[in-house]
Design an enzyme around this catalytic site. Structure first.
Site, PDB file in Angstrom:
ATOM      1  N   HIS A 363      39.995  16.496  49.860  1.00 28.28           N
ATOM      2  CA  HIS A 363      38.945  15.473  49.478  1.00 28.28           C
ATOM      3  C   HIS A 363      38.501  14.562  49.877  1.00 28.28           C
ATOM      4  CE1 HIS A 363      43.147  13.826  49.090  1.00 28.28           C
ATOM      5  NE2 HIS A 363      42.636  12.545  49.915  1.00 28.28           N
ATOM      6  N   GLU A 604      37.457  30.217  36.904  1.00 32.70           N
ATOM      7  CA  GLU A 604      37.669  29.838  38.778  1.00 32.70           C
ATOM      8  C   GLU A 604      38.736  30.355  38.903  1.00 32.70           C
ATOM      9  OE1 GLU A 604      37.917  25.188  39.840  1.00 32.70           O
ATOM     10  OE2 GLU A 604      38.964  25.282  38.279  1.00 32.70           O
ATOM     11  N   ASP A 628      36.737  27.795  43.893  1.00 33.66           N
ATOM     12  CA  ASP A 628      38.239  28.411  43.756  1.00 33.66           C
ATOM     13  C   ASP A 628      37.978  29.823  43.350  1.00 33.66           C
ATOM     14  OD1 ASP A 628      40.460  26.972  44.418  1.00 33.66           O
ATOM     15  OD2 ASP A 628      39.719  25.219  42.881  1.00 33.66           O
ATOM     16  N   CYS A 675      29.094  25.518  39.896  1.00 35.92           N
ATOM     17  CA  CYS A 675      29.381  23.816  40.364  1.00 35.92           C
ATOM     18  C   CYS A 675      30.738  23.917  42.243  1.00 35.92           C
ATOM     19  CB  CYS A 675      30.129  22.821  39.771  1.00 35.92           C
ATOM     20  SG  CYS A 675      31.990  23.021  38.723  1.00 35.92           S
TER      21      CYS A 675
END
Ligand code: PEP
Ligand code: MG
Length: 757
Positions: A363, A604, A628, A675
């Site tokens: 992150h 994912e 993922d 995304c």
């Protein structure tokens, strides 16, 4: 055997520099294996030769002088083959090469093992005996095991030297480079500022001080502060303490007195160490000694020492932090950067980010992209403490860090900075133009957000919707779960800013590499464990609270859609949809007028790609989370820098899977978006468009880059490229094909390297 190995490694770990480490190695190995000779040869890249760096047994005057090329001698043979060579009669081997100054003629048996780090032969560890006899299998195994463990330490020490401008043999070097993975695109040259996690004695680097008296005074000041804390604590809880516990406090105060721990630390500062380093070393020595004691009571004292020293360290760091002056332009460097560390630096001063741990999907990297700050992540063997105050270059496109740059290297990167400026000026002009190919095929460019700053920037860049709002980001930056009302406010900001365009809010996706500081999840295998929807379904109170906040925030705007992460089966979809409907119903019953949001699922997990039809009966849209999906398809931890070199969304199998999903989703007449980060990689974006993805959602920084590339090609060209790409066997050929095609289409070099997938 294991004990000997451990103790050698420990002693080497404590050594002050590379030469001291090598001296320890040859002395300890020669003794442990009872050989006549033990030597270490290290590769000097400048010379292209393996230089004798330390020896017990060979003539001391040859150390630092004798050297062999990889084509020469038995040492060269070990290096060339990258495997052990064990000979009872060394002098009769065709590769035997005698270096007179070493006087090794008296030694016959030879065992050499390579020192390998990240596939590179850094050096060769050799033992020799006078008599003619082969070393036995056990001796060979010992040396191999030791060498494997030493490799990392030697690599680290070498890197330390490279940063200060010297090769292992002391030659002047420049352009020390360290490899990692891209975090956020861009290039920057500025001063590095190293930060450490607070009060952690195990990560304190060695550092020298010039003003010893000042450092001692500073240490005493902090020591005193802890003394006062402990005395106050003792007074506060005196009445609740038993006499033996009171004695413990006295013992603590005694440990802190001038002639105990404090005195030892001061002695080290007088030798030139900074206070933090001196304290950490004294603490480590005591803790190690005490932990080895048989007596339980004494072993317990190790914990006390750790605790006391951490308290002193806290003051040392806190006071230093408060006095810390950040240069006008600084690059933040750390072993593991956290969002909190980022927040410490004034925004206007922060121009680059480097973290030894983590990846482009951590992150911190997501925040870096949101802030448009170049970042390099997962930089291995980075001697980060040595970089403090030095000029470094961060190449966020390729995930590299350079220190000690030569004038030529600096000029090369300054040229890229200039190119970037020109490029972004050029891109400005297309921000209001549609994202369509030369032959009129339209694809929508949406944005991934986490913070409100992303929203504002992406609107300026013409984003057509939010394809992924990572709701965990505002959760990560707090010290407790936000309340429903606080969440409503955060969500409302995003919905309002984009109104009437669609905002896709993903429900909390914690776990994996995103544990919340106030909700720690400790697991052996976090990416295969309690993540995303699995946590939400086990904590419906958190899930419902979040969904309620989202729906309430959308009142009057009606541009919300909700997306579910990490779905692996239909039960999770059914349960989530049921809870969302319930939340919606509750809000309506509470008297609010709200529109029921669309619900979508992220693909994912590979298992889900075979259930598109089942999904289509349950939800309104599908979005592929390629970050993922790729990690699970390839079985490569997306966050582990050791394997980041083989993680790629351009792997032919990943591309085939993405194509199959696109075909299946269109067969059931649903709209499809993607995304994951690859959508923001201009080359990959062209392929995704050709596969039929309707919406590409990416970080704000990539929006105009992708648009520019799409506007430079025809849909026909993209389809042809996709066909060729899908026929490739490996990732490199895929990347090469895409690069050539974009080059032929006149796409700028920087756009072609803007890949962070
Ligand atoms: C993904 O996995 O592709 C994705 C977009 O989700 P995240 O990166 O937040 O895990
Ligand atoms: Mg994901």
């Amino acid at each position: 055997m294991l004990e000997t190995l451990r103790s050698i490694i420990q002693e080497v770990n404590e050594a002050k520099d590379l030469n001291a480490s090598l001296e320890i190695i040859v002395r300890r190995v020669q003794k442990a294996m009872d050989t006549r000779v033990c030597s270490v040869y290290l590769l000097d890249h400048n010379l292209g030769r393996y230089v004798l760096m330390a020896s017990k047994g060979l003539d001391a005057s040859s150390v630092g002088k004798a050297s062999l090329s990889p084509e020469e001698g038995l040492v060269g043979l070990v290096a060339q083959r990258a495997e052990p060579v064990n000979l009872e009669h060394a002098s009769s081997h065709p590769r035997y090469f005698y270096i007179p100054e070493t006087r090794e003629e008296e030694f016959e048996s030879f065992l050499g093992v390579p020192v390998i780090h990240h596939r590179e032969v850094l050096g060769v560890l050799v033992v020799q005996q006078a008599e003619v006899r082969a070393f036995d299998a056990e001796e060979e195994a010992f040396l191999i095991t030791l060498s494997a463990q030493l490799a990392g330490i030697i690599a680290n020490e070498e890197a330390r030297g490279a940063v200060t401008g010297f090769s292992p043999t002391g030659l002047k070097t420049t352009d020390a480079s360290f490899e990692g993975v891209p975090g956020a695109p861009g290039v920057v040259i500025a001063e590095a500022i190293t930060v450490f996690p607070p009060a952690d004695l195990s990560v304190i680097p060695k550092r020298k001080v010039d003003d010893i008296d000042r450092e001692i005074a500073f240490f005493n000041e902090c020591l005193n502060a802890v003394r006062i804390d402990i005395s106050e604590l003792k007074m506060k809880i005196k009445s609740q303490l038993r006499p033996e516990e009171r004695e413990l406090f006295d013992a603590y105060l005694h440990m802190l007195s001038d002639n105990a721990l404090g005195a030892e630390v001061i002695a080290r500062i007088k030798e030139g160490s900074w206070a933090q380093g001196a304290l950490a070393k004294v603490a480590r020595d005591h803790v190690r000694n005490l932990e080895h004691m048989d007596d339980d009571y004494l072993r317990e004292r190790a914990t006390d020492i750790k605790d006391l020293c951490s308290r002193v360290l806290f003051y040392l760091q806190d006071k230093e932090q408060k006095n810390r002056k950040y240069p006008k332009r600084c690059i933040l460097v750390s072993e593991e950067l956290s969002a909190a560390m980022l927040a410490e630096v004034p925004k206007e001063n922060l121009v680059g980010i480097v973290s030894s741990k983590g990846s482009g999907h951590s992150h911190v990297a997501i925040l870096a992209r949101a802030m448009s700050i170049p970042a390099a992540m997962g930089i291995q063997d980075l001697p980060f403490s040595e970089l403090d105050g030095k000029e470094i270059i961060v190449d966020g496109y390729n995930g590299r860090v350079y220190s000690n740059p030569s004038d030529e290297l600096r000029e090369r990167f300054l040229e890229i900075v200039r190119e970037e400026e020109q490029l972004s000026e050029g891109l400005e002009s297309i921000k209001d133009l549609p994202c369509e190919t030369l032959d009129g095929h339209r694809v929508e460019l949406w944005v991934n957000t986490g913070l409100i700053t992303d929203v504002l920037r992406s609107k300026e860049r013409g984003a057509e919707g939010i394809g992924l709002f990572r709701t965990e980001v505002p959760f990560l930056l707090r010290d407790r779960f936000p309340t429903e009302r606080e969440q409503t406010e955060i969500y409302r900001q995003q919905l309002e800013a984009f109104h009437p365009k669609t905002v896709t809010m993903r429900t909390l996706d914690i776990g994996g590499d995103k544990p919340l500081p106030y909700f720690p999840i400790k697991e052996e295998n976090p990416f295969l464990g309690w993540r995303g929807i699995r946590v939400s379904m086990d904590h419906p109170e958190i899930f419902i609270g979040q969904v309620r906040a989202m729906i309430k925030a959308s009142a009057g705007l009606d541009n919300l859609q909700i997306m579910l992460p990490m779905i692996s089966n239909m039960q999770e979809v059914d349960d989530s949809v049921r809870l969302i409907k319930r939340a919606y119903q509750e809000i309506v019953e509470e008297g609010m007028t709200v529109v029921k949001p669309s619900i979508g699922v992220m693909i994912e997990i590979p298992a889900l790609m075979y259930q598109v039809e089942a999904l289509s009966r349950r939800v309104d849209f599908i979005s592929v989370g390629s970050n993922d999906l790729s990690q699970y398809l390839l079985a490569i931890d997306r966050n582990n820098p050791r394997v980041s070199g083989i993680y790629s969304t351009m792997h032919p199998s990943v591309l085939r899977v993405l194509k199959q999903i696109a075909d299946d989703v269109h067969r059931v007449n649903m709209r499809l978006s993607i995304c994951g980060e690859m959508a923001g990689n201009p080359g990959a974006a062209v392929l995704l468009m050709a596969m039929g993805y309707d919406v590409l959602s990416m970080n704000a920084t990539s929006l105009l880059k992708v648009k520019s590339v799409v506007r430079n090609v025809t849909f026909q060209q993209a389809r042809e490229l996709l066909d060729k790409v899908l026929a490739q066997d490996d990732t490199d050929s895929v990347k090469a094909l895409v690069d050539i095609e974009l080059y032929n289409a006149g796409v700028d070099r920087l756009l072609r390297t803007s890949s962070n997938s």
